[in-house]
Design an enzyme around this catalytic site. Structure first.
Site, PDB file in Angstrom:
ATOM      1  CB  CYS A 286      23.916  18.406 -27.346  1.00 21.88           C
ATOM      2  SG  CYS A 286      22.736  19.389 -26.397  1.00 21.88           S
ATOM      3  CB  ILE A 287      26.321  15.671 -30.730  1.00 13.64           C
ATOM      4  CG1 ILE A 287      24.796  15.542 -30.753  1.00 13.64           C
ATOM      5  CG2 ILE A 287      26.930  14.346 -31.172  1.00 13.64           C
ATOM      6  CD1 ILE A 287      24.231  15.209 -32.106  1.00 13.64           C
TER       7      ILE A 287
END
Length: 455
Positions: A286-287
């Site tokens: 995600c990040i």
């Protein structure tokens, strides 16, 4: 649903009414496409709530393991899979034709970056075409995969409407971004509030009826685009704040100030501060990815994202900083460089207590160390052998060392990249002549010594 319902509740006309009722009464059949870190806990939550569920995955090996009651992920116990199978409400398949039996289809497929950091929606498009081939009137389709605003409406809807059915009339379409946090036992799928946006009011109301039947709280928003923007905002917020802590670490180091002590003191303030922590680089699905989806879409609208781009640059530079700190410590304490040194990388997962290696900074550091002439070993109780990694093919199949004094003999330095529980940090401190700690693991355990260097 009777017309006498209070006005605060949605009213379902026509064929929506029995569908909404089946959702609320948990009598519907729900299909989940993609049984990975997002799809598997989702389908288990659906079955636990009482729904019949169809799990569709393109990996025959994963389907076979699940059918045998084996979970592919440490954070999901095999007992949870077995319990779902024993209800006889969970069906696992690789056949797309099963989608025609579902009342709702939830898409949980990967959305990685392409070679030039552009969004790769090939899995979403493939899943959507599969749905379109079996789409029937009255079905609800929901995208959970993270993507840029406009994906559900602008990519999925046209592909689904190639079936000849019309969105909002014949079938319904919404976005409910996943909010899984692998390894977090406190916040599980059913207890995490879910943001939901529809491509039209009817789709939103149906999606709210479905998620309201198995999660604790739903958060409706104005559109699918807004829901997509919410997820990107959440992860961009994290990426930017991690970058700030990484930069403050670089600022405070030459001043002799420990960033970890600063953070611990700052977090005692009961308002106006939220703790984030520095590290050796960003990892996970995600990040490191989601901010690039946002910046890509922003450029398409002629908008610059200077703040987000700078944060990405800072985070991407952290492995180089760690490598430099390791090289400086070797030179200062042992009078040698990286070339010819035996370096032990400790912890490979992108996150504590996870075996997930996606975008892990540990793999980047291993390759950088070898490029500088070091001999690299690794120790990770969760990753005895490095599995296939498309971005790091040269590391695949590497076997970690067994913990113990004999295995640590002759190693010039250890590098703590991921601070898993279950690692004998005291033993590492005692056995290794140099230990570079990027996670403050030693200090948290009260382990000190001149040969422990924070990076």
């Amino acid at each position: 649903m009777p017309d006498s319902l209070p006005p605060c509740l949605p009213r379902f006309p026509g064929r929506m009414r029995p569908l909404a009722a089946r959702f609320r009464q948990r009598e519907a059949t729900i299909a989940v496409i993609g049984l990975g870190y997002v799809g598997l806990p989702l389908i288990l939550a659906l079955v636990e709530a009482g729904f019949h569920a169809i799990g569709l995955d393109a990996d025959p090996g994963r389907l076979a393991d699940l059918a045998a009651g084996h979970s592919p992920f440490r954070q999901i116990a095999s007992g949870e899979v077995l319990a779902a199978l024993r209800t006889n409400r969970l069906r696992l398949t690789g056949e797309g034709g099963a989608l025609a039996e579902a009342d709702a289809i939830l898409v949980c497929v990967p959305t990685p970056l392409g070679p030039h950091r552009e969004p790769d929606l090939s899995a979403v498009e493939s899943a959507t075409r599969l749905i379109a081939a079996h789409l029937r009137p009255g079905q609800l389709v929901i995208l959970e995969s993270t993507s840029f605003p406009g994906t559900t409406r602008g990519v999925m809807q046209p592909l689904l409407e190639q079936s000849g059915l019309r969105c909002g009339q014949d079938f319904f379409l919404a976005h409910a971004p996943e909010r899984e946090d692998p390894g977090n036992a406190q916040h599980r799928t059913a207890s995490i509030p879910r943001v939901i946006g529809g491509t039209d009011p009817a789709s939103l109301d149906l999606a709210l009826a479905l998620y309201g039947a198995f999660v604790a709280h739903t958060v409706p928003v104005a559109s699918a685009d807004v829901a997509e923007a919410v997820k990107l905002t959440e992860n961009t917020f994290r990426a930017v704040n991690i970058a700030l802590m990484n930069e403050l670490k670089l600022v405070f180091e030459p001043m002799g100030i420990d960033i970890w002590e600063v953070i611990e003191a700052a977090r005692t303030k009961p308002f106006g501060y939220m703790p984030f922590f520095p590290g050796p680089g960003l990892g996970g699905h995600c990040i490191p990815v989601d901010p690039h989806y946002l910046t890509w879409q922003a450029r398409a609208h002629g908008v610059a994202t200077r703040f987000i781009d700078l944060a990405s640059e800072i985070n991407a530079a952290m492995p180089r900083h760690v490598l430099d700190r390791l090289a400086e410590a070797l030179d200062r304490q042992q009078g040698r460089g990286l070339r010819g040194s035996r370096i032990l990388v400790i912890g490979l997962g992108y996150k504590r207590n996870l075996e997930d290696l996606r975008h892990s900074p540990a793999l980047v550091l291993m390759e950088m160390l070898e490029a500088r002439g070091a001999e690299v070993l690794h120790l990770d109780p969760l990753v005895p052998v490095i599995p296939p990694q498309p971005d790091h093919p040269g590391l695949v199949g590497r076997r970690g060392i067994a913990p113990g004094p004999e295995a640590l003999a002759g190693i010039q330095a250890g590098l703590i990249v991921t601070d898993h529980d279950g690692i004998d940090y005291a033993g590492l401190v005692a056995a290794l002549p140099l230990l570079v700690d990027t996670r403050n693991a030693c200090a948290r355990l009260g382990l000190t010594g001149p040969h422990i260097v924070k990076a």
